[in-house]
Design a protein around this motif. Structure first.
Motif, short mmCIF file in Angstrom:
data_model
loop_
_atom_site.label_atom_id
_atom_site.label_comp_id
_atom_site.label_asym_id
_atom_site.label_seq_id
_atom_site.Cartn_x
_atom_site.Cartn_y
_atom_site.Cartn_z
N CYS A 103 0.82 -1.21 0.00
CA CYS A 103 0.00 0.00 0.00
C CYS A 103 0.86 1.27 0.00
CB CYS A 103 -0.93 0.00 1.21
SG CYS A 103 -2.14 -1.34 1.22
N ARG A 104 1.98 1.22 0.71
CA ARG A 104 2.84 2.40 0.80
C ARG A 104 3.72 2.59 -0.43
NH1 ARG A 104 3.92 4.79 5.87
NH2 ARG A 104 5.99 5.30 5.11
N SER A 105 4.09 1.50 -1.08
CA SER A 105 4.97 1.57 -2.26
C SER A 105 4.34 0.74 -3.38
CB SER A 105 6.36 1.04 -1.91
OG SER A 105 6.92 1.77 -0.84
N PRO A 106 3.34 1.30 -4.06
CA PRO A 106 2.57 0.50 -5.01
C PRO A 106 3.27 0.23 -6.34
CG PRO A 106 1.79 2.76 -5.00
CD PRO A 106 2.81 2.67 -3.90
N LEU A 107 4.40 0.88 -6.62
CA LEU A 107 5.04 0.71 -7.92
C LEU A 107 5.40 -0.75 -8.17
CD1 LEU A 107 6.19 1.88 -10.52
CD2 LEU A 107 8.34 2.34 -9.29
N GLY A 108 5.98 -1.42 -7.18
CA GLY A 108 6.34 -2.82 -7.35
C GLY A 108 5.13 -3.68 -7.63
N PHE A 109 4.03 -3.41 -6.91
CA PHE A 109 2.80 -4.17 -7.15
C PHE A 109 2.30 -3.96 -8.58
CE2 PHE A 109 -1.79 -3.60 -7.61
CZ PHE A 109 -2.21 -4.91 -7.47
N LEU A 110 2.27 -2.71 -9.03
CA LEU A 110 1.75 -2.42 -10.36
C LEU A 110 2.60 -3.06 -11.45
CD1 LEU A 110 0.81 1.36 -9.91
CD2 LEU A 110 -0.77 -0.56 -10.09
N MET A 111 3.91 -3.01 -11.29
CA MET A 111 4.80 -3.57 -12.31
C MET A 111 4.73 -5.09 -12.35
SD MET A 111 5.99 -0.93 -13.78
CE MET A 111 7.24 -1.70 -14.81
N SER A 112 4.61 -5.72 -11.19
CA SER A 112 4.61 -7.18 -11.14
C SER A 112 3.25 -7.80 -11.44
CB SER A 112 5.09 -7.66 -9.76
OG SER A 112 4.20 -7.24 -8.74
N SER A 113 2.19 -6.99 -11.35
CA SER A 113 0.83 -7.51 -11.53
C SER A 113 0.13 -6.91 -12.75
CB SER A 113 0.00 -7.24 -10.27
OG SER A 113 0.63 -7.73 -9.12
N TRP A 114 0.90 -6.38 -13.67
CA TRP A 114 0.30 -5.61 -14.76
C TRP A 114 -0.61 -6.44 -15.63
CZ3 TRP A 114 0.16 -0.52 -15.08
CH2 TRP A 114 -0.39 0.03 -16.25
N ARG A 115 -1.80 -5.92 -15.92
CA ARG A 115 -2.73 -6.52 -16.86
C ARG A 115 -3.21 -5.41 -17.79
NH1 ARG A 115 -0.87 -9.95 -14.22
NH2 ARG A 115 -1.83 -11.82 -13.31
N SER A 116 -3.38 -5.74 -19.06
CA SER A 116 -3.76 -4.74 -20.05
C SER A 116 -5.28 -4.63 -20.17
CB SER A 116 -3.17 -5.10 -21.42
OG SER A 116 -1.76 -5.15 -21.36
N GLY A 117 -5.72 -3.50 -20.67
CA GLY A 117 -7.13 -3.29 -20.96
C GLY A 117 -7.96 -2.98 -19.73
N LEU A 118 -9.24 -2.75 -19.97
CA LEU A 118 -10.14 -2.42 -18.86
C LEU A 118 -10.34 -3.60 -17.92
CD1 LEU A 118 -12.88 -0.26 -20.64
CD2 LEU A 118 -10.95 0.51 -19.25
N SER A 119 -10.38 -4.82 -18.48
CA SER A 119 -10.49 -6.00 -17.62
C SER A 119 -9.25 -6.13 -16.74
CB SER A 119 -10.68 -7.26 -18.45
OG SER A 119 -9.57 -7.49 -19.31
#
Length: 275
Positions: free
Chosen positions: A160-176
């Motif tokens: 929650c405090r450092s979301p960049l790692g989460f976003l990069m490791s969990s990336w999914r494309s599109g609205l879904s």
């Protein structure tokens, strides 16, 4: 070089203004949610064991409550997601991400409602304030204080405090993908904050004062620069509240003791669940 700078600067300015506008929108939605919550919960606070109403009514109130409490602290994550996706999923993607986040919190609310209903059905008056309810509320707050210092809390809070790692490791494309990522981020947030939400139920889930108090603790943990200080502060506050509820509940400011009004025989669990 100057021509390139001239072209890039306006584009950069537009992007920054767009992200600031997104954050402002989330804060505005949170403000509306606070207003709606205050309107719908007026006069409902009966302390621990407050009637949750019918499931549909409660889920509606709960999601609005989560929007009020969580949108300000999740706004930086949504803005970062918007920057990383660079409009590849469209301008709606950040709002879909936010919807996924609230969807997870909505599911958590359903589980909390089910646990509350099960306890009412199985224990009934055994959990009245004058029986085991008093100890249950204090124990809930003390357990919540202890959870603050666990490794699981530490891992979830780091997402929650450092979301960049989460976003990069969990990336999914599109609205879904935006919906999926928002829901998964909400899962980390539930892991971080479930004990604080349990404390809200213990103190009075329909109390606007305690709702604001817990929201403040969540914001403190997620945004304060000194992370350890934030968690230890939350731990200390919850521990003090738990001990006070056990030994001197009347000394807790703005805490509604069940049955302290006209109905001195009131029970934490006896009111019918209906709306």
């Amino acid at each position: 070089m100057s021509d390139v700078t001239t072209v890039i600067s306006p584009r950069l300015g537009v992007a920054v203004r767009a992200r600031l506008g997104l954050v402002a929108l989330l804060f505005a939605l949170a403000a509306v949610a606070w207003w709606s919550t205050a309107d719908r919960m007026a006069g409902m606070d009966e302390g621990p064991g407050t009637d949750l109403g019918a499931l549909g009514w409660f889920v509606g109130v709960w999601v609005v409550m989560m929007a009020a409490m969580m949108l300000p602290s999740v706004a930086p994550t949504v803005a970062l997601y918007d920057r990383l996706q660079r409009r590849r999923a469209g301008a709606a993607a950040p709002l879909v991400f936010t919807a996924g986040y609230l969807l997870t919190w909505g599911a958590a609310g359903v589980l909390a409602y089910a646990a509350f209903a099960a306890a009412r059905a199985l224990a009934g008056d055994a959990l009245s304030w004058r029986s085991a309810g008093h100890a249950l509320v204090g124990a809930t707050l003390i357990v919540a204080a202890g959870y603050e210092l666990t490794p699981l809390k530490d891992v979830c809070l780091s997402k929650c405090r450092s979301p960049l790692g989460f976003l990069m490791s969990s990336w999914r494309s599109g609205l879904s993908g935006a919906l999926n990522m928002g829901a998964r981020h909400g899962g980390w947030c539930v892991g971080c904050c479930w004990a604080l939400m349990a404390s809200l139920f213990a103190l009075g889930v329909m109390s606007l004062v305690w709702m604001a108090f817990v929201a403040g603790l969540i914001a403190l943990e997620k945004t304060l620069r000194w992370r350890r200080m934030a968690t230890w502060t939350t731990t200390g506050v919850l521990l003090v509240l738990g001990v006070l509820v056990l030994v001197a509940p009347d000394a807790v400011p703005l805490f509604t003791v069940p049955g302290s009004g006209a109905d001195m025989g009131g029970s934490m669990w006896s009111a019918p669940m209906m709306r």
